[in-house]
Design an enzyme around this catalytic site. Structure first.
Site, short mmCIF file in Angstrom:
data_model
loop_
_atom_site.label_atom_id
_atom_site.label_comp_id
_atom_site.label_asym_id
_atom_site.label_seq_id
_atom_site.Cartn_x
_atom_site.Cartn_y
_atom_site.Cartn_z
N SER A 153 -12.92 -18.46 12.32
CA SER A 153 -12.34 -17.19 12.77
C SER A 153 -13.19 -15.99 12.35
CB SER A 153 -10.92 -17.03 12.21
OG SER A 153 -10.40 -15.76 12.55
N LYS A 213 0.81 -19.55 17.96
CA LYS A 213 1.24 -18.37 18.70
C LYS A 213 2.66 -18.50 19.25
CE LYS A 213 -3.37 -16.71 19.94
NZ LYS A 213 -4.25 -16.22 21.02
N ASN A 249 0.42 -13.10 18.75
CA ASN A 249 -0.79 -13.22 17.94
C ASN A 249 -0.82 -12.20 16.81
OD1 ASN A 249 -1.45 -10.82 19.35
ND2 ASN A 249 -3.63 -11.32 19.32
N GLY A 298 -9.49 -21.89 35.02
CA GLY A 298 -8.73 -22.55 33.97
C GLY A 298 -7.25 -22.22 34.03
N GLY A 348 -16.33 -13.08 24.84
CA GLY A 348 -15.22 -13.25 23.93
C GLY A 348 -15.19 -12.23 22.80
#
Length: 275
Positions: A17, A68, A89, A128, A238
Site C-alpha cells: 500500500s 470495503k 474505503n 472489466g 492508478g
C-alpha cells in the site's frame, strides 16, 4: 482532543500500500507533527476486533480489499456515495465516538479526470466488471451523459454490470471481452482489470484516441497506457486515483480545508520510482 492522532490503512495483503507514503507526506506539508499513519495486515475475521480496540487517539481508517464491504456493519453511518456501491474505503472517527464511513474512490476518480480537463463525456467504456468497475460506473454517473459499454468475460458479469447501471442511473450496455478493442472508439475508457489483462489490446489502439484511465500503478506504464500515449491519447493511471482519493481522506480525517495534492503526488512518484 488527544495530543497525538492516529490513522492507518487496513487490508490483506497490505505491504504494497502507498497510503502511508501519501498521508505522511500530507501531514509533513501541513505541519501536523503529532499525527501518524500506519498500515496493518487485517483480514475480514480480524476486522471487528481491530475496530473495537480503537481508542480516542484514532482519527480515521483507510480500507482496502477485502474490507470495503466487511466494515459496513461495524459503522454507525455511511454516506450516500458509499451506499451507492456498497463499499467504504474511508472511516472517520468523530469526536463523539461515532464511526462514519465514506467512499472517496468515486469523487477521487472524478477529480482526477477533471484535473486533466475531462469534465463531461457523451459516452464511455469500462474494461472489466469487478469492484473497481462499479466505482467507475458511479463516477461516470456524474460525468457521462450517454451510454457506457462494459466489456466483460461472462454473462454473469454482464448481468452484474447492468444491475449496477440500473442502480446508479447509468445506461450500461455490455459486450463480450473478445471485442474489447471496440472500446477504444469511446472518448473515455476506464480499464479496471488486473495487471496483464489488457496487454494484448495495446496493439489495437487507434491513432488519436481519447482519454484512457488505467487504474493500475505498478508496473507503470502498462503496455496499453504506453501505446495510448504513443498514439497521442491522454492517459491517467492508478497513482492519479490514489492521490485524489487520499486527498479527500486527509481532508475528512484532519479537518483541513485543502490537502497538499502536489506534495502527496510527488511522494507517491518517488516511492514508485524505487519499487
Amino acid at each position: 482532543m488527544p495530543a497525538t492522532r492516529r490513522a492507518a490503512v487496513l487490508g490483506s495483503p497490505i505491504a504494497h500500500s502507498l497510503s502511508p507514503v501519501l498521508h505522511r507526506a500530507a501531514y509533513a506539508a501541513l505541519g501536523l507533527d503529532t499525527w501518524s499513519y500506519d498500515r496493518f495486515e487485517v483480514d475480514e475475521a480480524g476486522l471487528p476486533g481491530f475496530v473495537e480496540g480503537l481508542d480516542e487517539s484514532w482519527a480515521g481508517l483507510s480500507l482496502t480489499m477485502p474490507l470495503k464491504r466487511a466494515i459496513i456493519p461495524l459503522l454507525d453511518a455511511i454516506s450516500d456515495t458509499a451506499a451507492s456501491v456498497e463499499a467504504v474505503n474511508t472511516v472517520v472517527l468523530t469526536d463523539d465516538g461515532r464511526r462514519v464511513g465514506d467512499n472517496t474512490d468515486i469523487p477521487g476518480l472524478v477529480a482526477a479526470l477533471r484535473e486533466r480537463g475531462v469534465e463531461k463525456v457523451d459516452s464511455a467504456a469500462v474494461l472489466g466488471a469487478g469492484a473497481t468497475a462499479s466505482s467507475a460506473l458511479a463516477a461516470l454517473s456524474r460525468i457521462c451523459t450517454g451510454p457506457v459499454t462494459a466489456y466483460v468475460r461472462s454473462e454473469a458479469r454482464a448481468e452484474e454490470m447492468r444491475g449496477w447501471g440500473a442502480r446508479l442511473g447509468v445506461d450500461v450496455r455490455t459486450a463480450d471481452w473478445a471485442h474489447a478493442d471496440r472500446a477504444f472508439a469511446a472518448p473515455l475508457v476506464i480499464a479496471t482489470t488486473p495487471a496483464g489483462t489488457t496487454d494484448a489490446l495495446a496493439a489495437e489502439v487507434p491513432d488519436a484516441p481519447g482519454t484512457l484511465f488505467d487504474v493500475l500503478y505498478h508496473p507503470w506504464p502498462t503496455p496499453l497506457a504506453a501505446a495510448w500515449s504513443e498514439r497521442g491519447g491522454a492517459v491517467l493511471g492508478g497513482l492519479d486515483l490514489l492521490v485524489h482519493q487520499a486527498v479527500l481522506q486527509v481532508e475528512q480525517m484532519t479537518g483541513v480545508a485543502e490537502a497538499p495534492l502536489a506534495a502527496m503526488r510527488a511522494a507517491g512518484e518517488r516511492a514508485l520510482a524505487v519499487t
